[in-house]
Design a protein around this motif. Structure first.
Motif, PDB file in Angstrom:
ATOM      1  N   PHE A   1      87.364 124.284  69.393  1.00  0.00           N
ATOM      2  CA  PHE A   1      88.246 124.015  70.687  1.00  0.00           C
ATOM      3  C   PHE A   1      89.225 124.288  69.803  1.00  0.00           C
ATOM      4  CE2 PHE A   1      91.430 121.283  72.168  1.00  0.00           C
ATOM      5  CZ  PHE A   1      91.985 122.303  73.754  1.00  0.00           C
ATOM      6  N   LEU A   2      90.206 125.416  70.419  1.00  0.00           N
ATOM      7  CA  LEU A   2      91.988 125.511  69.641  1.00  0.00           C
ATOM      8  C   LEU A   2      92.600 124.822  70.410  1.00  0.00           C
ATOM      9  CD1 LEU A   2      90.445 129.312  68.188  1.00  0.00           C
ATOM     10  CD2 LEU A   2      90.419 126.962  67.134  1.00  0.00           C
ATOM     11  N   GLY A   3      92.446 125.345  71.754  1.00  0.00           N
ATOM     12  CA  GLY A   3      94.048 124.972  72.556  1.00  0.00           C
ATOM     13  C   GLY A   3      94.103 125.290  73.540  1.00  0.00           C
ATOM     14  N   PHE A   4      94.830 125.184  74.390  1.00  0.00           N
ATOM     15  CA  PHE A   4      95.030 125.936  75.985  1.00  0.00           C
ATOM     16  C   PHE A   4      96.458 125.766  76.033  1.00  0.00           C
ATOM     17  CE2 PHE A   4      95.217 121.029  76.292  1.00  0.00           C
ATOM     18  CZ  PHE A   4      96.576 120.929  77.493  1.00  0.00           C
ATOM     19  N   ASN A   5      96.695 127.023  76.973  1.00  0.00           N
ATOM     20  CA  ASN A   5      98.030 126.472  77.561  1.00  0.00           C
ATOM     21  C   ASN A   5      97.749 126.964  79.262  1.00  0.00           C
ATOM     22  OD1 ASN A   5      99.477 127.328  75.014  1.00  0.00           O
ATOM     23  ND2 ASN A   5      98.156 129.612  74.984  1.00  0.00           N
ATOM     24  N   GLY A   6      98.829 126.482  79.150  1.00  0.00           N
ATOM     25  CA  GLY A   6      98.960 126.269  81.649  1.00  0.00           C
ATOM     26  C   GLY A   6     100.012 127.410  81.358  1.00  0.00           C
ATOM     27  N   ASN A   7      99.379 128.106  82.229  1.00  0.00           N
ATOM     28  CA  ASN A   7     100.120 128.954  83.171  1.00  0.00           C
ATOM     29  C   ASN A   7     100.507 128.899  84.569  1.00  0.00           C
ATOM     30  OD1 ASN A   7      98.161 130.162  84.116  1.00  0.00           O
ATOM     31  ND2 ASN A   7      97.910 130.992  81.959  1.00  0.00           N
ATOM     32  N   GLY A   8     101.263 130.228  85.400  1.00  0.00           N
ATOM     33  CA  GLY A   8     100.796 129.656  86.367  1.00  0.00           C
ATOM     34  C   GLY A   8      99.845 129.348  87.836  1.00  0.00           C
ATOM     35  N   ASP A   9      98.840 129.876  87.016  1.00  0.00           N
ATOM     36  CA  ASP A   9      97.769 130.288  88.101  1.00  0.00           C
ATOM     37  C   ASP A   9      96.915 129.162  87.074  1.00  0.00           C
ATOM     38  OD1 ASP A   9      97.093 132.132  86.083  1.00  0.00           O
ATOM     39  OD2 ASP A   9      96.730 133.575  87.180  1.00  0.00           O
ATOM     40  N   GLY A  10      96.763 128.706  86.238  1.00  0.00           N
ATOM     41  CA  GLY A  10      95.691 127.244  85.894  1.00  0.00           C
ATOM     42  C   GLY A  10      95.581 127.617  84.651  1.00  0.00           C
ATOM     43  N   VAL A  11      94.689 127.586  83.556  1.00  0.00           N
ATOM     44  CA  VAL A  11      95.137 126.812  81.919  1.00  0.00           C
ATOM     45  C   VAL A  11      93.699 128.245  81.219  1.00  0.00           C
ATOM     46  CG1 VAL A  11      94.225 125.246  80.734  1.00  0.00           C
ATOM     47  CG2 VAL A  11      95.209 124.165  82.619  1.00  0.00           C
ATOM     48  N   THR A  12      94.783 128.394  80.493  1.00  0.00           N
ATOM     49  CA  THR A  12      93.993 129.736  79.168  1.00  0.00           C
ATOM     50  C   THR A  12      93.034 128.539  78.347  1.00  0.00           C
ATOM     51  OG1 THR A  12      94.449 131.335  80.162  1.00  0.00           O
ATOM     52  CG2 THR A  12      93.441 131.455  78.042  1.00  0.00           C
ATOM     53  N   VAL A  13      92.211 128.513  78.019  1.00  0.00           N
ATOM     54  CA  VAL A  13      91.434 128.166  76.900  1.00  0.00           C
ATOM     55  C   VAL A  13      91.242 128.577  75.637  1.00  0.00           C
ATOM     56  CG1 VAL A  13      89.641 126.194  76.609  1.00  0.00           C
ATOM     57  CG2 VAL A  13      90.626 126.038  78.458  1.00  0.00           C
ATOM     58  N   ARG A  14      91.359 128.632  74.807  1.00  0.00           N
ATOM     59  CA  ARG A  14      90.760 129.228  73.747  1.00  0.00           C
ATOM     60  C   ARG A  14      90.064 128.632  72.859  1.00  0.00           C
ATOM     61  NH1 ARG A  14      95.842 128.525  73.334  1.00  0.00           N
ATOM     62  NH2 ARG A  14      96.461 127.601  71.434  1.00  0.00           N
ATOM     63  N   LEU A  15      88.511 128.935  72.334  1.00  0.00           N
ATOM     64  CA  LEU A  15      87.734 128.757  71.401  1.00  0.00           C
ATOM     65  C   LEU A  15      87.021 128.913  70.496  1.00  0.00           C
ATOM     66  CD1 LEU A  15      86.068 128.048  74.973  1.00  0.00           C
ATOM     67  CD2 LEU A  15      86.798 125.587  73.667  1.00  0.00           C
ATOM     68  N   GLN A  16      86.533 128.801  70.154  1.00  0.00           N
ATOM     69  CA  GLN A  16      86.342 129.793  68.394  1.00  0.00           C
ATOM     70  C   GLN A  16      84.710 129.591  68.886  1.00  0.00           C
ATOM     71  OE1 GLN A  16      87.286 129.036  64.738  1.00  0.00           O
ATOM     72  NE2 GLN A  16      86.869 131.102  64.170  1.00  0.00           N
ATOM     73  N   ASP A  17      83.612 131.214  68.391  1.00  0.00           N
ATOM     74  CA  ASP A  17      82.541 130.838  68.579  1.00  0.00           C
ATOM     75  C   ASP A  17      82.226 130.647  66.881  1.00  0.00           C
ATOM     76  OD1 ASP A  17      79.671 132.094  67.722  1.00  0.00           O
ATOM     77  OD2 ASP A  17      79.662 132.865  69.587  1.00  0.00           O
TER      78      ASP A  17
ATOM     79  N   GLY B   1      85.630 113.023  72.765  1.00  0.00           N
ATOM     80  CA  GLY B   1      85.956 111.629  71.494  1.00  0.00           C
ATOM     81  C   GLY B   1      87.077 110.544  71.873  1.00  0.00           C
ATOM     82  N   ALA B   2      87.124 109.285  71.131  1.00  0.00           N
ATOM     83  CA  ALA B   2      88.197 108.734  71.334  1.00  0.00           C
ATOM     84  C   ALA B   2      89.427 109.435  70.370  1.00  0.00           C
ATOM     85  CB  ALA B   2      87.859 107.414  69.863  1.00  0.00           C
ATOM     86  N   PHE B   3      89.214 110.487  69.915  1.00  0.00           N
ATOM     87  CA  PHE B   3      89.763 111.436  69.326  1.00  0.00           C
ATOM     88  C   PHE B   3      90.170 112.626  69.564  1.00  0.00           C
ATOM     89  CE2 PHE B   3      88.503 108.522  66.087  1.00  0.00           C
ATOM     90  CZ  PHE B   3      89.659 107.477  65.522  1.00  0.00           C
ATOM     91  N   SER B   4      90.411 112.730  70.363  1.00  0.00           N
ATOM     92  CA  SER B   4      90.054 113.911  71.870  1.00  0.00           C
ATOM     93  C   SER B   4      90.878 115.056  70.612  1.00  0.00           C
ATOM     94  CB  SER B   4      90.454 113.809  72.471  1.00  0.00           C
ATOM     95  OG  SER B   4      90.606 114.953  73.738  1.00  0.00           O
ATOM     96  N   LYS B   5      90.892 115.998  71.019  1.00  0.00           N
ATOM     97  CA  LYS B   5      91.766 116.592  69.995  1.00  0.00           C
ATOM     98  C   LYS B   5      91.923 118.071  72.195  1.00  0.00           C
ATOM     99  CE  LYS B   5      90.872 120.087  66.400  1.00  0.00           C
ATOM    100  NZ  LYS B   5      90.498 121.493  66.668  1.00  0.00           N
ATOM    101  N   VAL B   6      91.893 118.030  72.751  1.00  0.00           N
ATOM    102  CA  VAL B   6      91.745 117.950  74.620  1.00  0.00           C
ATOM    103  C   VAL B   6      93.748 116.883  74.205  1.00  0.00           C
ATOM    104  CG1 VAL B   6      92.002 118.357  76.409  1.00  0.00           C
ATOM    105  CG2 VAL B   6      90.509 119.304  75.169  1.00  0.00           C
TER     106      VAL B   6
END
Length: 172
Positions: free
Chosen positions: A125-141, A160-165
């Protein structure tokens, strides 16, 4: 972290779950059983978990809705307290379960897949951005290092307890 907005594509999942441990897999299964299109991403392979025994409270069976017998290696029905050369045995109202995580996680993954959850191992998991129509989630294979973006209506951090999300969402 939940963002309840409309998805823009019929291919977009209703919900993305980050984290393929007990909480993430069980949550994904419940949502899929309720009719949601769910994708679950985990940095590791949920089918091949390192052995690690853990103690779970008696509520594990209540939370799952069944007794995970193949993963239970022992049941603790009492505890013995010792101090100053004396001891007392205290019976527990319900047995605490000693569970092998390397059995439980693949079992929950199998149940999740049967419910329709699409599981993607090896995605960081790298991060996410909320926009007007949802959430775009960035992940690295982790295999090919490519970054993928997925659009969803809801994002659940079960990492987990130290959630990056939670950290990206600026939540404690």
């Amino acid at each position: 972290v939940s963002r309840a907005v409309t998805a823009t594509s019929s291919d977009s999942p209703d919900i993305i779950v980050i984290g393929g441990s007990i909480a993430g897999l069980h949550t994904a299964t419940l949502l899929a059983n309720g009719g949601a299109k769910v994708r679950l991403f985990d940095a590791n392979d949920v089918s091949h978990v390192q052995p690690r025994t853990l103690i779970a409270t008696a509520q594990l069976s209540e939370a799952l809705g069944y007794f995970p017998s193949e993963a239970v290696v022992n049941e603790v029905r009492s505890v013995e307290l010792r101090a100053a050369g004396r001891s007392v045995k205290v019976p527990l109202p319900k047995a605490d379960l000693i569970v092998e995580r390397a059995t439980l996680i693949p079992m929950l993954a199998k149940i999740a897949r049967a419910a329709g959850v699409k599981i993607y191992p090896g995605h960081k998991f790298l991060g996410f951005n909320g926009n007007g129509d949802g959430v775009t989630v960035r992940l690295q294979d982790k295999t090919d290092k490519r970054v993928h973006e997925f659009h969803t209506r809801r994002l659940i951090g079960a990492d987990g307890a130290f959630s990056k999300v939670a950290s990206v969402a600026q939540l404690n």
